[in-house]
Design a protein around this motif. Structure first.
Motif, mmCIF file in Angstrom:
data_model
loop_
_atom_site.group_PDB
_atom_site.id
_atom_site.type_symbol
_atom_site.label_atom_id
_atom_site.label_comp_id
_atom_site.label_asym_id
_atom_site.label_seq_id
_atom_site.Cartn_x
_atom_site.Cartn_y
_atom_site.Cartn_z
ATOM 1 N N GLU A 654 23.260 45.464 13.286
ATOM 2 C CA GLU A 654 24.655 45.028 13.384
ATOM 3 C C GLU A 654 24.731 43.621 13.954
ATOM 4 O O GLU A 654 25.531 42.799 13.507
ATOM 5 N N ALA A 655 23.880 43.329 14.947
ATOM 6 C CA ALA A 655 23.862 41.979 15.507
ATOM 7 C C ALA A 655 23.408 40.970 14.461
ATOM 8 O O ALA A 655 23.977 39.873 14.344
ATOM 9 N N MET A 659 25.552 37.810 12.989
ATOM 10 C CA MET A 659 25.022 36.449 12.969
ATOM 11 C C MET A 659 25.012 35.894 11.560
ATOM 12 O O MET A 659 25.353 34.722 11.335
ATOM 13 N N GLY A 660 24.647 36.753 10.604
ATOM 14 C CA GLY A 660 24.630 36.285 9.223
ATOM 15 C C GLY A 660 26.010 35.869 8.739
ATOM 16 O O GLY A 660 26.153 34.886 8.024
ATOM 17 N N LEU A 661 27.035 36.620 9.143
ATOM 18 C CA LEU A 661 28.401 36.260 8.747
ATOM 19 C C LEU A 661 28.821 34.921 9.356
ATOM 20 O O LEU A 661 29.447 34.090 8.698
ATOM 21 N N VAL A 662 28.473 34.734 10.639
ATOM 22 C CA VAL A 662 28.858 33.486 11.303
ATOM 23 C C VAL A 662 28.126 32.301 10.692
ATOM 24 O O VAL A 662 28.690 31.205 10.557
ATOM 25 N N LEU A 663 26.860 32.518 10.298
ATOM 26 C CA LEU A 663 26.058 31.417 9.770
ATOM 27 C C LEU A 663 26.185 31.270 8.257
ATOM 28 O O LEU A 663 25.395 30.551 7.640
ATOM 29 N N TRP A 675 28.573 29.317 18.283
ATOM 30 C CA TRP A 675 28.271 30.754 18.319
ATOM 31 C C TRP A 675 26.811 30.972 18.717
ATOM 32 O O TRP A 675 26.494 31.832 19.543
ATOM 33 N N ILE A 676 25.908 30.186 18.135
ATOM 34 C CA ILE A 676 24.485 30.304 18.471
ATOM 35 C C ILE A 676 24.265 29.976 19.947
ATOM 36 O O ILE A 676 23.505 30.660 20.642
ATOM 37 N N GLU A 694 12.122 38.328 15.089
ATOM 38 C CA GLU A 694 11.959 37.246 14.122
ATOM 39 C C GLU A 694 13.023 37.274 13.029
ATOM 40 O O GLU A 694 13.210 36.295 12.320
ATOM 41 N N ARG A 695 13.703 38.390 12.896
ATOM 42 C CA ARG A 695 14.813 38.403 11.939
ATOM 43 C C ARG A 695 15.913 37.448 12.369
ATOM 44 O O ARG A 695 16.434 36.674 11.553
ATOM 45 N N LEU A 696 16.269 37.508 13.662
ATOM 46 C CA LEU A 696 17.296 36.592 14.170
ATOM 47 C C LEU A 696 16.820 35.150 14.081
ATOM 48 O O LEU A 696 17.595 34.247 13.742
ATOM 49 N N LEU A 697 15.538 34.933 14.386
ATOM 50 C CA LEU A 697 15.016 33.568 14.281
ATOM 51 C C LEU A 697 15.067 33.082 12.834
ATOM 52 O O LEU A 697 15.394 31.904 12.580
ATOM 53 N N GLY A 698 14.772 33.971 11.916
ATOM 54 C CA GLY A 698 14.846 33.589 10.512
ATOM 55 C C GLY A 698 16.250 33.216 10.098
ATOM 56 O O GLY A 698 16.461 32.277 9.328
ATOM 57 N N LEU A 699 17.239 33.943 10.598
ATOM 58 C CA LEU A 699 18.627 33.605 10.280
ATOM 59 C C LEU A 699 18.998 32.226 10.810
ATOM 60 O O LEU A 699 19.626 31.420 10.113
ATOM 61 N N VAL A 700 18.614 31.961 12.064
ATOM 62 C CA VAL A 700 18.935 30.656 12.654
ATOM 63 C C VAL A 700 18.215 29.546 11.894
ATOM 64 O O VAL A 700 18.788 28.488 11.599
ATOM 65 N N ASP A 701 16.946 29.781 11.559
ATOM 66 C CA ASP A 701 16.162 28.756 10.881
ATOM 67 C C ASP A 701 16.725 28.453 9.497
ATOM 68 O O ASP A 701 16.872 27.299 9.103
ATOM 69 N N ALA A 702 17.055 29.510 8.761
ATOM 70 C CA ALA A 702 17.595 29.301 7.421
ATOM 71 C C ALA A 702 18.942 28.591 7.480
ATOM 72 O O ALA A 702 19.240 27.719 6.647
#
Length: 796
Positions: A654-655, A659-663, A675-676, A694-702
């Motif tokens: 869910e988190a 994050m994906g929606l915000v980004l 937000w980040i 690493e999923r969250l890191l991948g979202l931020v990186d992408a």
């Protein structure tokens, strides 16, 4: 009747003998002792406040240990005070001791403190420790400042003699002279002649109060002459001697004293320190090296050798290699330097140069320790228990002895375990004194456990604390009663809600049960009237922290918990509307409030007095509202999501979805960056969260690689602030993960989709590579050739 007659060079029987001295000068002290032994006066008059005459016999008490000071303070305004410090090497102290040992009366003859305190202070002298001696520049011990017209007689004489350092001139002319050989009055005759010349040139030298003081002293000397005829000796600042010799009439002197302001004053002895005798402390009659002067006065022989032995002992205690050979060589060097400089004996400058060259290997770093500990020193005097004192001082002294908490001039740290009765009592005393404004101890960070059962205090006793005690005496006669009354008064006059909550915390720390009802009533009234959510959020953490003290201190915090719960409810209701439509600075401030409330609710929900978990559930509902409301700034929404994730109220998937929606591309890059920053910034462990998820890191990186060039410069400062707060090791690990992560333009997919470097499962091959090393460290098996080769490959 004419002025005071007689010359310093004449013995008893030819009028009063005027012994002009330098305050806190060991040479003057030795000369005074020798002169008194020679003339054997019938009374000794000393420059000082006459209200202290009744305190003179206490100087003979076995418990009295200089340095000490006479403290005078206004009865109705204790903060208006003055000190007259005396060291063991002060001429006035030597005169007092001589008189007591020979059953000769001693009296103080300076202007009474009742006038001195009422007179006020000049604009260039601030601080309660200032004494009349400071106002008269040590009767010539200190020179004028940039806006100070007062002359420095010692400095003028030194310059006249060709010296650029007044202290060095004084040492050569006075300190290195053996006053007990030949005529003991000769030094005073010479010094009077020099001061007379200065008074003819400079008049009062900018010391505007001196004519009034000197008129009073002349009247006192005349009175002593009428009583004791010619057996009168006067010990005063050398600067005053020409004025006391001046031909005046009684009428003229009384005219100068007419109409002086008066104030009711009390006087007592208080402990003093060598550090407070130093000029660097701001004391006008101060000297540069009280520790050195004390050594010169007390050393029976070979002062240089004894001094350098002390220095060697100090440096050895600090783990520096200093041998007897170093001491011998330093003595030789000091004597050689004195001979080269044309000085009769090595002084402080010669011994200091020798210590630097021989014992400190040319470094000024250990030399600063010598200056601080020995040249100045932290000697703290002692005053007998029979000395007059306000009731509060007597109670404090009793508590200090019972708790074995002795005042010391040298700063030290004390670790208190509140589970022990004596340590808990010490903690209560120190907190009560802080509440009274008596800053004997200051809380410090504990080096050990961070639990509520341990406290660390940094203690240092300063002489002016005696004034603070006298001031606090208006609140009560004991530390407990005074602290209780002060807390109740502070609660009524507190300006804001946060001030009252802080006061409630102090009351619990100091264990003031009688003050808590008043504080709680004021707190409840203020909380009910304050509608600012920021104020409420700021007040809640201190209030909730106080609840933790009940466990280890045994304090009943039920009433406090009830107020805290009500305050928390008001924060819950008002926080979502207060977070809407905020600019960047306001959003950052509100985010800090959210963090503080979250921590407070966590403590409040665990407290037995809170009764149930309802408050924590209500707060989690508020965080969900904040995380999903578009009108709330991104920094606050991101932090709300992070807090829910940390508490286990939000699943990882869910988190990641939020994050994906915000980004997503539809969100403006500055809002996404905020937000980040709220989610992983603020020093809340966000770096480690990205390392391990690493999923969250991948979202931020992408997202970051997809930010348009024109928007990148807008989000870069915020991102720099976010990631620069991480520790270097965390930043390095994140860099390695990103380096082997997806390339530019890689899409963001669900976990486990095969994005390089951001796998959902651990890399077992990399994990297995470290096993041989771990087995080697644990000694689980013998090291074989393959392990050696593998180890070489791992360590590179």
């Amino acid at each position: 009747m004419t002025g005071v007659e007689g010359a310093a060079g004449q013995g008893a029987g030819a009028g009063p003998v005027l012994l002009g001295v330098r305050h806190h000068g060991p040479g003057s002290a030795r000369a005074v002792r020798a002169a008194l032994e020679q003339i054997r006066p019938r009374i000794v008059l000393i420059e000082g406040p006459p209200e202290a005459d009744a305190l003179i016999p206490l100087a003979a008490d076995e418990e009295m240990r200089p340095p000490v000071a006479l403290l005078a303070h206004a009865v109705d305004e204790p903060g208006r005070s003055a000190f007259w410090p005396l060291a063991g090497f002060s001429p006035e102290w030597v005169a007092i001791r001589w008189a007591l040992e020979h059953d000769v009366p001693a009296r103080f003859i300076d202007l009474p403190a009742t006038h001195t305190l009422a007179w006020g202070r000049p604009e260039d002298e601030a601080g309660a420790e200032r004494s009349p001696d400071a106002e008269t520049a040590a009767d010539g011990d200190t020179g004028p400042g940039p806006a100070d017209p007062r002359i420095d007689p010692i400095g003028v004489l030194a310059r006249t003699a060709g010296y650029d350092d007044p202290e060095r001139w004084w040492e050569d002319v006075v300190e290195h002279r053996d006053a007990e050989e030949g005529d003991a009055l000769a030094p005073f005759t010479a010094l009077e002649e020099a001061m007379s010349a200065l008074r003819e040139t400079y008049g009062s030298g900018g010391h505007d109060r001196d004519p009034v003081r000197e008129a009073y002293m002349r009247l006192q000397v005349r009175a002593a002459q009428r009583e004791f005829e010619d057996g009168v000796a006067v010990v005063c600042g050398a600067w005053h001697v020409p004025a006391l010799r001046q031909k005046t009439t009684v009428t003229a002197d009384r005219a100068l004293l007419k109409g002086l302001p008066k104030i009711k004053a009390d006087m007592t002895w208080v402990p003093w320190t060598h550090r407070r005798l130093s000029r660097a402390s701001g004391y006008g009659a101060g000297i540069d090296s009280p520790g050195w002067y004390g050594h010169l006065f007390s050393a029976p022989d070979r002062p240089v050798e004894r001094w350098l032995t002390k220095v060697a002992g100090l440096l050895r205690a600090e783990d520096r290699i200093v041998s007897s050979a170093h001491v011998i060589e330093a003595v030789r060097l000091a004597e050689t330097l004195a001979a080269m400089r044309g000085r009769p004996l090595p002084g402080l400058s010669e011994t200091t140069d020798a210590v630097r060259a021989v014992m400190c290997e040319g470094s000024d770093v250990p030399l600063e320790l010598v200056r601080d500990r020995l040249v100045v020193g932290d000697v703290l005097g002692e005053v007998p228990s029979s000395a007059p004192a306000v009731p509060l001082q007597r109670d404090l002294t009793r508590l200090q002895r019972r708790l074995r908490l002795k005042p010391e001039a040298l700063e030290r740290e004390v670790e208190l375990d509140l589970r022990k009765d004596n340590d808990a009592a010490r903690s209560r005393l120190l907190h009560r004194l802080r509440l009274l404004g008596i800053a004997w101890g200051e809380p410090a960070a504990s080096r050990g456990s961070t639990g509520t059962f341990r406290e660390t205090w940094r203690l240092r006793w300063e002489p002016e604390l005696s004034v603070r005690i006298a001031e606090a005496g208006v609140w009560g006669t004991t530390v407990l009663s005074a602290a209780t009354a002060k807390a109740e008064a502070d609660a009524v006059t507190a300006q804001g809600l946060a001030d009252v909550t802080t006061l409630a915390e102090h009351c619990l720390l100091a264990e003031l049960p009688d003050a808590l009802p008043t504080v709680m009533r004021v707190l409840a009234d203020r909380a009910a009237l304050d509608t600012d959510v920021g104020h409420l959020a700021q007040a809640l953490p201190a209030l909730v922290r106080s609840l933790r003290y009940g466990d280890v201190r045994g304090t009943d915090t039920a009433a406090l918990a009830e107020v805290a719960a009500g305050l928390a409810e008001r924060v819950f209701v008002g926080l979502p509307p207060a977070c809407a439509a905020l600019d960047g600075d306001a959003a950052e401030e509100m985010r800090r409030h959210v963090d503080a409330v979250h921590g407070a609710v966590g403590l409040l929900g665990d407290a037995p007095a809170a009764g149930h978990r309802r408050l924590r559930n209500r707060w989690q509902s508020v965080l969900r509202v904040l995380s999903g409301r578009d009108s709330v700034p991104g920094a606050i929404r991101g932090r709300a999501v992070r807090l829910l994730l940390d508490d286990g109220e939000l699943a990882q998937d869910e988190a990641a979805l939020l994050m994906g929606l915000v980004l997503s591309p539809g969100t403006p890059p500055p809002d996404a960056a905020a937000w980040i920053e709220g989610f992983v910034g603020g020093g809340s462990g966000g770096g480690m969260l990205l390392v391990h998820d690493e999923r969250l890191l991948g979202l931020v990186d992408a997202w970051l690689t997809g930010v348009p060039a024109e928007a990148f410069t807008d989000v870069l400062p915020l991102l720099r602030r976010t990631f620069s707060a991480y520790e270097p090791g965390v930043r390095r690990t994140l860099g390695e993960l990103v380096r082997r992560g997806p390339g530019a333009g890689a899409g963001v997919t669900a976990a486990g989709s095969g994005i390089p470097g951001f796998a959902a499962d651990p890399d077992t091959a990399r994990a297995d590579a470290v096993l041989p090393v771990v087995r080697l460290l644990l000694g689980l098996d013998e090291v074989d050739e393959n392990t050696d080769n593998h180890l070489a490959g791992v360590t590179g």
